[in-house]
Design an enzyme around this catalytic site. Structure first.
Site, mmCIF file in Angstrom:
data_model
loop_
_atom_site.group_PDB
_atom_site.id
_atom_site.type_symbol
_atom_site.label_atom_id
_atom_site.label_comp_id
_atom_site.label_asym_id
_atom_site.label_seq_id
_atom_site.Cartn_x
_atom_site.Cartn_y
_atom_site.Cartn_z
ATOM 1 N N ASP A 52 9.092 2.738 1.796
ATOM 2 C CA ASP A 52 8.023 3.489 2.185
ATOM 3 C C ASP A 52 7.733 3.022 3.759
ATOM 4 O O ASP A 52 7.335 2.219 3.925
ATOM 5 C CB ASP A 52 6.754 3.088 1.328
ATOM 6 N N PHE A 57 0.957 -1.095 0.016
ATOM 7 C CA PHE A 57 -0.084 0.164 0.112
ATOM 8 C C PHE A 57 0.956 1.143 -0.014
ATOM 9 O O PHE A 57 1.666 1.312 1.046
ATOM 10 C CB PHE A 57 -0.946 0.080 1.143
ATOM 11 N N LYS A 81 2.863 9.241 8.610
ATOM 12 C CA LYS A 81 2.015 9.134 9.637
ATOM 13 C C LYS A 81 2.450 9.671 10.903
ATOM 14 O O LYS A 81 1.494 10.804 11.401
ATOM 15 C CB LYS A 81 1.897 7.754 9.750
HETATM 16 C C1 LIG Z 1 -0.766 5.121 5.027
HETATM 17 C C2 LIG Z 1 -0.004 4.719 4.339
HETATM 18 C C3 LIG Z 1 0.380 5.500 2.889
HETATM 19 C C4 LIG Z 1 -0.517 6.612 2.449
HETATM 20 O O1 LIG Z 1 -0.588 7.823 3.354
HETATM 21 P P1 LIG Z 1 -1.544 9.029 3.206
HETATM 22 O O2 LIG Z 1 -1.239 9.869 4.340
HETATM 23 O O3 LIG Z 1 -2.788 8.530 3.612
HETATM 24 O O4 LIG Z 1 -1.487 9.454 1.855
HETATM 25 C C5 LIG Z 1 1.649 5.427 2.082
HETATM 26 N N1 LIG Z 1 2.155 4.275 2.499
HETATM 27 C C6 LIG Z 1 2.025 3.508 3.641
HETATM 28 C C7 LIG Z 1 3.111 2.348 3.634
HETATM 29 C C8 LIG Z 1 0.840 3.874 4.637
HETATM 30 O O5 LIG Z 1 0.758 2.880 5.515
#
Ligand SMILES: *Cc1c(COP(=O)(O)O)cnc(C)c1O
Length: 394
Positions: free
Chosen positions: A221, A136, A250
């Site tokens: 990521d 994701f 986050k």
């Molecule tokens: C939540 C998440 C995203 C997206 O972050 P947003 O602030 O909602 O755009 C991208 N990568 C990972 C691994 C995530 O958990």
């Protein structure tokens, strides 16, 4: 029905499956709804409020900054942005540089744009990035294309090109997918939204070696795993590999929207002035919040705390809930509990009724992302509630 819920149903686009709770207040590891009911928060707004709700250090830093300056755009310099950039580089990719965005998806967009410029300058005319199935990376169209979940992608095709997906933790599949145009591999160190699946140690090390060998960039990521959550400041520190590009978001602002893309200078130097930007990115308010967050994490040794409490919580879950669960996955305080039966959403709903906030991914994973400030007592409370929940569901 509650008036707020009625208004939302009528006026907000109905794209969120929400729980029927209206929150009005938060303090440390607790949330309070409009009736004054108290909840133990074991989700932290999806791994965001890692240092607790209404954290006093963040409040003071933001209040102080609000009085002075809120916004000037990136046409000018501001102190909080420069200070935060220095701090982030010092704790991650030394001698690197940072770009500030407003979210995780946007931090990843910056990473992908960097890769494409870098690759083109290096002679790859149609650069491609390999990501993993079940990953994701965000909700923008490009990050949807990066996200290896076909069922999420289908409704929005055609998607931007340039991404290829391979099985996670399968080095052979990755080797097979590489072409002369492959410029980078982008991975979560622990797949979060996909269900809390950690990368294997050897796999990640091999990916790092492969990237060096094939002159490809490695992007981690760490939007969800980053910042003390997994028992280290960054999840990759639990492994023997370092990324060329790192994204976080986050937990960085403890609720203030901010994302960051950090990369080594050999990569960041490819951006010319004007090739990337953001109106709000790296504003004084989110940057002052993030500085307070990082200082608080270091002062309170939250990485170590997440490692220790995480171990304790996992053992407790194993002891008390063993009859109902098949597996416990994750690192530190990023935990996925695989239930024996397909009851994960029932568990989430019943826990909420009993004042414990968790969430479920699919029907067999209950995910815990508690704030990193919790103690053993909170773990006991949460597990007692979960035990009751499992007993009632049967
Ligand atoms: C939540 C998440 C995203 C997206 O972050 P947003 O602030 O909602 O755009 C991208 N990568 C990972 C691994 C995530 O958990």
């Amino acid at each position: 029905m509650n008036k707020i819920i009625e208004l939302e149903n009528k006026y907000h686009i109905q794209t969120y499956g929400r729980f029927p709770v209206v929150f009005v207040k938060g303090k440390k590891q607790y949330l309070f709804d409009h009736k004054g009911k108290k909840y133990l928060d074991f989700l932290s707004g999806l791994g965001v409020t890692s240092i607790g709700h209404s954290n006093q250090a963040v409040i003071k830093a933001v209040e102080n900054q609000l009085e002075k300056l809120t916004h000037v755009s990136n046409l000018f310099y501001t102190e909080p942005q420069a200070m935060l950039a220095k701090k982030l580089v010092e704790i991650s990719i030394k001698n690197g540089q940072v770009f500030f965005a407003n979210s995780g998806a946007e931090a990843n967009e910056a990473a992908v744009k960097l890769v494409r410029r870098w690759a083109k300058i290096g002679g790859r005319a149609k650069p491609e990035i390999i990501t993993a199935y079940n990953s994701f990376h965000g909700r923008t169209l490009k990050m949807l294309a990066a996200t290896g979940q076909p069922e999420k992608q289908k409704p929005f095709e055609p998607l931007p090109p340039g991404f290829k997906h391979v099985e996670f933790n399968d080095i052979k599949a990755l080797k097979k997918a590489i072409t002369s145009q492959t410029a980078a591999v982008m991975l979560e160190v622990i797949q979060g939204e996909g269900g809390v699946y950690p990368a294997d140690k050897k796999y990640l090390k091999d990916v790092g070696a492969l990237c060096k060998q094939k002159k490809m960039l490695l992007i981690f990521d760490e939007v969800q795993t980053g910042l003390a959550r997994t028992g280290k400041l960054f999840a990759y520190e639990n492994y023997e590999v370092k990324p060329d590009i790192l994204t976080v978001a986050k937990a960085l602002g403890n609720g203030f929207p901010i994302g960051a893309c950090i990369a080594s200078k050999k990569v960041t130097s490819v951006f010319k002035k004007g090739e990337h930007g953001s109106t709000f990115g790296g504003g004084p308010i989110p940057c002052s919040a993030a500085l307070a967050v990082l200082n608080f994490m270091q002062k309170k040794k939250l990485s170590k705390k997440a490692a220790d409490i995480g171990k304790y919580l996992k053992a407790l879950i194993n002891d008390e809930l063993g009859d109902h669960i098949e597996e416990i996955r994750g690192l530190g305080l990023m935990i996925g509990i695989k239930t024996k039966k397909k009851i994960a959403s029932k568990v989430t709903n019943k826990a909420l009724e009993k004042g414990l906030i968790v969430n479920n991914i699919g029907e067999q994973t209950v995910r815990l992302l508690p704030p990193l400030i919790i103690g053993k007592k909170d773990c006991k409370k949460a597990v007692i509630i979960l035990k009751k929940v499992f007993r009632e569901i049967g």
